[in-house]
Scaffold this motif. Structure first.
Motif, PDB file in Angstrom:
ATOM      1  N   MET A   1      27.080  33.281  38.464  1.00 23.63           N
ATOM      2  CA  MET A   1      28.418  33.704  38.173  1.00 23.63           C
ATOM      3  C   MET A   1      28.450  34.741  37.053  1.00 23.63           C
ATOM      4  N   TYR A   2      27.294  35.221  36.633  1.00 30.48           N
ATOM      5  CA  TYR A   2      27.211  36.236  35.594  1.00 30.48           C
ATOM      6  C   TYR A   2      27.917  37.521  36.028  1.00 30.48           C
ATOM      7  N   CYS A   3      27.864  37.849  37.324  1.00 30.84           N
ATOM      8  CA  CYS A   3      28.454  39.102  37.807  1.00 30.84           C
ATOM      9  C   CYS A   3      29.973  39.097  37.732  1.00 30.84           C
ATOM     10  N   LEU A   4      30.594  37.936  37.669  1.00 34.07           N
ATOM     11  CA  LEU A   4      32.052  37.883  37.607  1.00 34.07           C
ATOM     12  C   LEU A   4      32.613  38.411  36.284  1.00 34.07           C
ATOM     13  N   GLN A   5      31.801  38.459  35.235  1.00 37.91           N
ATOM     14  CA  GLN A   5      32.312  38.944  33.958  1.00 37.91           C
ATOM     15  C   GLN A   5      32.675  40.422  34.022  1.00 37.91           C
ATOM     16  N   TRP A   6      32.145  41.154  34.997  1.00 39.29           N
ATOM     17  CA  TRP A   6      32.494  42.561  35.174  1.00 39.29           C
ATOM     18  C   TRP A   6      33.620  42.740  36.185  1.00 39.29           C
ATOM     19  N   LEU A   7      33.930  41.718  36.959  1.00 31.28           N
ATOM     20  CA  LEU A   7      34.961  41.825  37.980  1.00 31.28           C
ATOM     21  C   LEU A   7      36.305  41.263  37.530  1.00 31.28           C
ATOM     22  N   ILE A   8      36.314  40.233  36.712  1.00 34.62           N
ATOM     23  CA  ILE A   8      37.562  39.596  36.287  1.00 34.62           C
ATOM     24  C   ILE A   8      38.477  40.565  35.526  1.00 34.62           C
ATOM     25  N   PRO A   9      37.954  41.427  34.621  1.00 32.25           N
ATOM     26  CA  PRO A   9      38.860  42.365  33.935  1.00 32.25           C
ATOM     27  C   PRO A   9      39.602  43.310  34.873  1.00 32.25           C
ATOM     28  N   VAL A  10      39.063  43.587  36.048  1.00 29.16           N
ATOM     29  CA  VAL A  10      39.748  44.452  37.004  1.00 29.16           C
ATOM     30  C   VAL A  10      41.070  43.819  37.424  1.00 29.16           C
ATOM     31  N   LEU A  11      41.113  42.504  37.511  1.00 28.76           N
ATOM     32  CA  LEU A  11      42.340  41.818  37.895  1.00 28.76           C
ATOM     33  C   LEU A  11      43.383  41.842  36.779  1.00 28.76           C
ATOM     34  N   LEU A  12      42.952  42.084  35.546  1.00 27.18           N
ATOM     35  CA  LEU A  12      43.861  42.042  34.400  1.00 27.18           C
ATOM     36  C   LEU A  12      44.418  43.401  34.021  1.00 27.18           C
ATOM     37  N   LEU A  21      51.896  57.627  38.926  1.00 23.65           N
ATOM     38  CA  LEU A  21      50.563  57.265  38.446  1.00 23.65           C
ATOM     39  C   LEU A  21      49.885  56.190  39.285  1.00 23.65           C
ATOM     40  N   VAL A  22      50.586  55.628  40.257  1.00 22.45           N
ATOM     41  CA  VAL A  22      50.017  54.550  41.063  1.00 22.45           C
ATOM     42  C   VAL A  22      48.813  55.058  41.862  1.00 22.45           C
ATOM     43  N   ASN A  23      48.898  56.278  42.413  1.00 23.09           N
ATOM     44  CA  ASN A  23      47.772  56.813  43.188  1.00 23.09           C
ATOM     45  C   ASN A  23      46.524  56.974  42.329  1.00 23.09           C
ATOM     46  N   THR A  24      46.690  57.442  41.096  1.00 20.53           N
ATOM     47  CA  THR A  24      45.554  57.582  40.185  1.00 20.53           C
ATOM     48  C   THR A  24      44.952  56.218  39.867  1.00 20.53           C
ATOM     49  N   HIS A  25      45.817  55.250  39.654  1.00 17.30           N
ATOM     50  CA  HIS A  25      45.367  53.888  39.360  1.00 17.30           C
ATOM     51  C   HIS A  25      44.575  53.305  40.535  1.00 17.30           C
ATOM     52  N   VAL A  26      45.084  53.512  41.736  1.00 17.55           N
ATOM     53  CA  VAL A  26      44.408  52.998  42.934  1.00 17.55           C
ATOM     54  C   VAL A  26      43.040  53.649  43.082  1.00 17.55           C
ATOM     55  N   MET A  27      42.962  54.961  42.880  1.00 14.87           N
ATOM     56  CA  MET A  27      41.672  55.659  42.999  1.00 14.87           C
ATOM     57  C   MET A  27      40.677  55.143  41.955  1.00 14.87           C
ATOM     58  N   PHE A  28      41.149  54.916  40.724  1.00 11.38           N
ATOM     59  CA  PHE A  28      40.271  54.389  39.689  1.00 11.38           C
ATOM     60  C   PHE A  28      39.725  53.020  40.078  1.00 11.38           C
ATOM     61  N   MET A  29      40.609  52.152  40.548  1.00  9.39           N
ATOM     62  CA  MET A  29      40.179  50.798  40.931  1.00  9.39           C
ATOM     63  C   MET A  29      39.181  50.827  42.080  1.00  9.39           C
ATOM     64  N   VAL A  30      39.473  51.614  43.091  1.00 10.00           N
ATOM     65  CA  VAL A  30      38.587  51.675  44.255  1.00 10.00           C
ATOM     66  C   VAL A  30      37.232  52.248  43.860  1.00 10.00           C
ATOM     67  N   LEU A  31      37.224  53.340  43.095  1.00 11.29           N
ATOM     68  CA  LEU A  31      35.947  53.941  42.684  1.00 11.29           C
ATOM     69  C   LEU A  31      35.159  53.019  41.751  1.00 11.29           C
ATOM     70  N   TYR A  32      35.858  52.319  40.853  1.00 16.94           N
ATOM     71  CA  TYR A  32      35.169  51.370  39.974  1.00 16.94           C
ATOM     72  C   TYR A  32      34.505  50.260  40.787  1.00 16.94           C
ATOM     73  N   ILE A  34      33.671  50.251  44.031  1.00 16.68           N
ATOM     74  CA  ILE A  34      32.568  50.778  44.843  1.00 16.68           C
ATOM     75  C   ILE A  34      31.333  51.003  43.977  1.00 16.68           C
ATOM     76  N   GLY A  35      31.527  51.620  42.808  1.00 14.04           N
ATOM     77  CA  GLY A  35      30.409  51.841  41.893  1.00 14.04           C
ATOM     78  C   GLY A  35      29.782  50.541  41.421  1.00 14.04           C
ATOM     79  N   PHE A  36      30.630  49.558  41.141  1.00 14.11           N
ATOM     80  CA  PHE A  36      30.116  48.267  40.692  1.00 14.11           C
ATOM     81  C   PHE A  36      29.276  47.609  41.775  1.00 14.11           C
ATOM     82  N   PHE A  37      29.796  47.567  42.999  1.00 22.84           N
ATOM     83  CA  PHE A  37      29.068  46.902  44.075  1.00 22.84           C
ATOM     84  C   PHE A  37      27.777  47.635  44.431  1.00 22.84           C
ATOM     85  N   LEU A  38      27.753  48.960  44.294  1.00 22.26           N
ATOM     86  CA  LEU A  38      26.522  49.712  44.580  1.00 22.26           C
ATOM     87  C   LEU A  38      25.493  49.581  43.459  1.00 22.26           C
TER      88      LEU A  38
END
Length: 79
Positions: A1-12, A21-32, A34-38
């Motif tokens: 569960m160590y990997c969740l420490q990088w994913l939980i802040p995304v929900l907050l 600004l919603v489109n910019t926010h969505v792009m940031f979340m999606v790119l973050y 994708i980068g995290f999972f890769l």
């Protein structure tokens, strides 16, 4: 569960109130994400827990989803 420490802040991270600004926010979340999972390649359990949390947030109510604005058009123009 160590990997969740990088994913939980995304929900907050709050969604911006300004609709422009919603489109910019969505792009940031999606790119973050994708980068995290890769880069980090989280375990299957962490991935499933995170995806379940996103599904619960997105379908728990109007306007709660991290990735798109779910506002009803009828609510904007009611007087």
């Amino acid at each position: 569960m160590y990997c969740l420490q990088w994913l939980i802040p995304v929900l907050l991270i709050p969604k911006p109130i300004n609709p422009a600004l919603v489109n910019t926010h969505v792009m940031f979340m999606v790119l973050y994400l994708i980068g995290f999972f890769l880069e980090r390649k989280p375990c299957t359990v962490c991935s499933v827990v995170f995806l379940a949390a996103i599904i619960l947030f997105c379908y728990s109510g109007i306007g709660n989803c991290l990735f798109w604005a779910t506002q009803c058009e009828g609510e904007k123009y009611d007087t």
